[in-house]
Design an enzyme around this catalytic site. Structure first.
Site, PDB file in Angstrom:
ATOM      1  N   GLY A  43      33.111 116.430  74.725  1.00 29.44           N
ATOM      2  CA  GLY A  43      33.419 115.948  76.064  1.00 29.44           C
ATOM      3  C   GLY A  43      32.174 115.509  76.782  1.00 29.44           C
ATOM      4  O   GLY A  43      31.167 116.218  76.773  1.00 29.44           O
ATOM      5  N   ASN A 117      40.251 124.396  76.818  1.00 22.16           N
ATOM      6  CA  ASN A 117      40.355 123.274  75.882  1.00 22.16           C
ATOM      7  C   ASN A 117      41.791 123.213  75.407  1.00 22.16           C
ATOM      8  O   ASN A 117      42.297 124.170  74.810  1.00 22.16           O
ATOM      9  CB  ASN A 117      39.414 123.483  74.688  1.00 22.16           C
ATOM     10  CG  ASN A 117      39.584 122.405  73.624  1.00 22.16           C
ATOM     11  OD1 ASN A 117      40.022 121.308  73.904  1.00 22.16           O
ATOM     12  ND2 ASN A 117      39.229 122.730  72.401  1.00 22.16           N
ATOM     13  N   TYR A 275      37.983 114.290  62.177  1.00 22.92           N
ATOM     14  CA  TYR A 275      37.103 113.516  63.041  1.00 22.92           C
ATOM     15  C   TYR A 275      36.363 114.326  64.109  1.00 22.92           C
ATOM     16  O   TYR A 275      35.168 114.165  64.284  1.00 22.92           O
ATOM     17  CB  TYR A 275      37.903 112.407  63.721  1.00 22.92           C
ATOM     18  CG  TYR A 275      37.167 111.720  64.844  1.00 22.92           C
ATOM     19  CD1 TYR A 275      36.050 110.926  64.582  1.00 22.92           C
ATOM     20  CD2 TYR A 275      37.572 111.845  66.166  1.00 22.92           C
ATOM     21  CE1 TYR A 275      35.352 110.301  65.609  1.00 22.92           C
ATOM     22  CE2 TYR A 275      36.894 111.217  67.192  1.00 22.92           C
ATOM     23  CZ  TYR A 275      35.786 110.446  66.905  1.00 22.92           C
ATOM     24  OH  TYR A 275      35.103 109.836  67.917  1.00 22.92           O
ATOM     25  N   SER A 317      30.753 110.055  62.155  1.00 20.25           N
ATOM     26  CA  SER A 317      31.774 110.970  61.650  1.00 20.25           C
ATOM     27  C   SER A 317      32.318 110.553  60.286  1.00 20.25           C
ATOM     28  O   SER A 317      32.839 111.385  59.545  1.00 20.25           O
ATOM     29  CB  SER A 317      32.931 111.063  62.649  1.00 20.25           C
ATOM     30  OG  SER A 317      33.506 109.799  62.878  1.00 20.25           O
ATOM     31  N   ASP A 379      36.077 104.421  56.982  1.00 17.62           N
ATOM     32  CA  ASP A 379      36.224 104.944  58.341  1.00 17.62           C
ATOM     33  C   ASP A 379      37.160 106.142  58.274  1.00 17.62           C
ATOM     34  O   ASP A 379      37.982 106.243  57.354  1.00 17.62           O
ATOM     35  CB  ASP A 379      36.776 103.871  59.275  1.00 17.62           C
ATOM     36  CG  ASP A 379      36.436 104.133  60.740  1.00 17.62           C
ATOM     37  OD1 ASP A 379      35.906 105.223  61.044  1.00 17.62           O
ATOM     38  OD2 ASP A 379      36.710 103.254  61.582  1.00 17.62           O
ATOM     39  N   ASP A 380      37.046 107.054  59.256  1.00 17.72           N
ATOM     40  CA  ASP A 380      37.907 108.229  59.230  1.00 17.72           C
ATOM     41  C   ASP A 380      39.271 107.973  59.834  1.00 17.72           C
ATOM     42  O   ASP A 380      40.227 108.695  59.557  1.00 17.72           O
ATOM     43  CB  ASP A 380      37.243 109.413  59.941  1.00 17.72           C
ATOM     44  CG  ASP A 380      36.688 109.030  61.296  1.00 17.72           C
ATOM     45  OD1 ASP A 380      37.462 108.635  62.168  1.00 17.72           O
ATOM     46  OD2 ASP A 380      35.460 109.138  61.473  1.00 17.72           O
ATOM     47  N   CYS A 416      49.529 112.347  70.837  1.00 16.42           N
ATOM     48  CA  CYS A 416      49.296 113.793  70.819  1.00 16.42           C
ATOM     49  C   CYS A 416      49.479 114.340  72.226  1.00 16.42           C
ATOM     50  O   CYS A 416      49.103 113.685  73.194  1.00 16.42           O
ATOM     51  CB  CYS A 416      47.889 114.107  70.330  1.00 16.42           C
ATOM     52  SG  CYS A 416      47.474 115.867  70.414  1.00 16.42           S
ATOM     53  N   CYS A 470      48.761 121.098  62.325  1.00 14.22           N
ATOM     54  CA  CYS A 470      49.530 120.107  63.073  1.00 14.22           C
ATOM     55  C   CYS A 470      49.017 118.728  62.690  1.00 14.22           C
ATOM     56  O   CYS A 470      47.836 118.429  62.854  1.00 14.22           O
ATOM     57  CB  CYS A 470      49.373 120.317  64.579  1.00 14.22           C
ATOM     58  SG  CYS A 470      50.164 119.021  65.575  1.00 14.22           S
ATOM     59  N   CYS A 473      50.254 113.498  64.932  1.00 16.22           N
ATOM     60  CA  CYS A 473      49.834 112.128  65.214  1.00 16.22           C
ATOM     61  C   CYS A 473      50.090 111.208  64.022  1.00 16.22           C
ATOM     62  O   CYS A 473      50.173 109.985  64.172  1.00 16.22           O
ATOM     63  CB  CYS A 473      48.366 112.082  65.621  1.00 16.22           C
ATOM     64  SG  CYS A 473      47.226 112.837  64.451  1.00 16.22           S
TER      65      CYS A 473
END
Length: 500
Positions: A43, A117, A275, A317, A379-380, A416, A470, A473
């Site tokens: 953040g 969070n 990520y 990442s 890419d992730d 999400c 989970c 997404c």
């Protein structure tokens, strides 16, 4: 925080990083500063630290990065042996100072500070109940709702969580009473007069871990943090994760664990491993870097590029997945981009010409590693699709003869609601476009994603049997029931189903 990052980012933003410490005799505010500094990737909108000396509590918070909010002058007054900290990216509640955390209020039980969070999926109902009972709220954040719930909570069977405002039971009792009502994702650090607490929702949706800190001959302090990288930064030793539904009290007597609510089937956010988390963190007994390499190896098995000359990752990442992909196929791994890691640290807005430059503000190609080569760009994830295309073009500008894009996760198709700054369904390119259409949009010679089964196989490789995740997404199967107002944010019907 500023438009530059929004122009060049195609990623989700995690809600926050949280931190807590009990360390008698130590400069806990300074330690918390460095703990938050290690969690900065979680953040960048605001940061704050609240402390208690056993009698009174104090706080400082502000907008911006940790190093922009704190200096020697405003750290000095934060004296005590207990502290919590927070670094924020907004998911519920806008980017305003009134939504910055921690929240610190005075209650009949003494000072109460909260850093959160996650997202409460029943936040609207809880907020409405509080307003109807005359509880005033100053922000739009569900974290303030949590703070007020804790301030008014009473143990089960004693009375309404909003009614009786008399001391009743311990803080563990009040936290447990809150947990019976709260639904969704919450990893909390809580400050009281004489203890700090680490609390995790019964699904274990967001990460939270514990460590102990040597105190130079004065015994051992205790620390809680969103990720183990924060523990390593301050010289603490990782002990274990906070368990789903657990309340951990840290005080002068040490650590004490209480079950606040019976655990639900585990549903740890899989995107933390894909990520969000820093590569050097340990999550659920696995080093994130190793998991991402395994994702890359599985991607290589499913979607090789015959005749490829070099593999490059999108910094930072995606680098581990790119290394794993290259190792699995015996193709050289090299850097394809240089990244300006400071572009996200300015509040100066780009002018129209620089804004149109877009991705070039943050990345530049390395022609010596690209010229005349068939390049695999790993890419992730591809979320909105607004950076993959410009990155492909940068590789071509650097001299790449072909650019083949490989993604170490499945197409993101669903929003999400558990603590990630997720676009609506309409903004997710994977929800409305086929892989072939996305390939055309980004201008790649080929495009392939890791399958959901392949992702799960890679992540489960080092997991314990009770691990659960989970991946809503990707699948649209949510482990937590959602209120209707969440569903209205998405044009597709939301499903409720247990975690994987």
């Amino acid at each position: 925080m500023h438009d530059v990052d929004e122009q060049v980012s195609d990623k989700f933003s995690d809600a926050c990083g949280v931190f807590a410490i009990c360390a008698p005799g130590a400069d806990v505010a300074r330690i918390t500063f460095f703990g938050l500094y290690a969690l900065q990737h979680r953040g960048q909108e605001s940061a704050g630290i609240a402390v208690s000396d056993g009698q009174t509590a104090a706080i400082h918070k502000g907008m911006g990065l940790v190093a922009q909010v704190f200096d020697e002058q405003n750290l000095a007054p934060l004296q005590g042996h207990l502290a919590i900290g927070h670094t924020r990216y907004s998911t519920t509640g806008g980017s305003f100072l009134r939504n910055a955390q921690p929240y610190l209020i005075e209650t009949i039980h003494g000072p109460l500070g909260v850093a959160h969070n996650g997202n409460l999926t029943n936040a609207r109902t809880l907020r409405r109940d509080m307003l109807e009972r005359g509880v005033g709220l100053t922000s739009s954040s569900d974290s303030e709702v949590i703070t007020q719930l804790l301030a008014a909570a009473t143990p089960s069977g004693v009375g309404s969580p909003f009614g009786r405002l008399m001391p009743a039971g311990t803080w563990e009792d009040r936290i447990s009473a809150f947990m019976q009502r709260a639904e969704g994702a919450y990893s909390l650090t809580i400050l009281t007069r004489d203890a700090v607490f680490a609390v995790r929702d019964p699904w274990g949706l967001r990460p939270l871990c514990l460590g102990h800190l040597p105190l130079n001959g004065h015994g051992t302090g205790w620390v809680a943090a969103s990720e183990s990288c924060a523990l390593a930064t301050i010289g603490a030793e990782y002990v274990r994760d906070v368990e789903p539904g657990e309340i951990v009290r840290l005080d002068r007597e040490g650590m004490k664990s209480t079950l606040g609510r019976q655990p639900e089937p585990r549903a740890f956010c899989i995107f933390e491993l894909v990520y969000f988390a820093r590569p050097d963190s340990t999550l659920d007994n696995q080093t994130v870097h190793q998991v991402r390499q395994q994702l890359g190896r599985e991607l290589a098995r499913e979607a090789p590029v015959p005749g490829a000359d070099v593999v490059v990752g999108v910094p930072d990442s995606s680098t581990p997945a790119a290394i794993g992909y290259a190792q699995a196929l015996g193709i050289p791994f090299s850097e394809g981009f240089t990244k300006n890691r400071y572009i996200g640290r300015t509040f100066i807005q780009p002018d129209d010409r620089l804004r149109k430059a877009g991705i070039a503000l943050k990345y530049n190609p390395l022609p010596a590693n690209l010229r005349g080569k068939r390049v695999v760009m790993v890419d992730d994830s591809i979320v909105r699709g607004n950076t993959a295309g410009p990155l492909v073009q940068l590789l071509r500008q650097g001299g790449a003869a072909e650019v083949h894009v490989r993604v170490s996760s499945p197409p993101v198709q669903h929003p999400c609601f558990m603590g990630i700054d997720m676009a609506t369904t309409e903004q997710l390119i994977g929800a409305s476009k086929t892989v072939s259409e996305i390939r055309e949009i980004i201008g790649a010679d080929s495009l392939a994603y890791l399958s959901h089964d392949g992702m799960m196989a890679a992540i489960r490789a080092g997991q314990t049997p009770q691990a659960g995740f989970c991946s809503a997404c990707f699948t649209g199967k949510y482990p937590v029931r959602l209120e209707e107002w969440w569903a209205n944010r998405s044009s597709k019907k939301l499903a409720f189903e247990g975690a994987l």
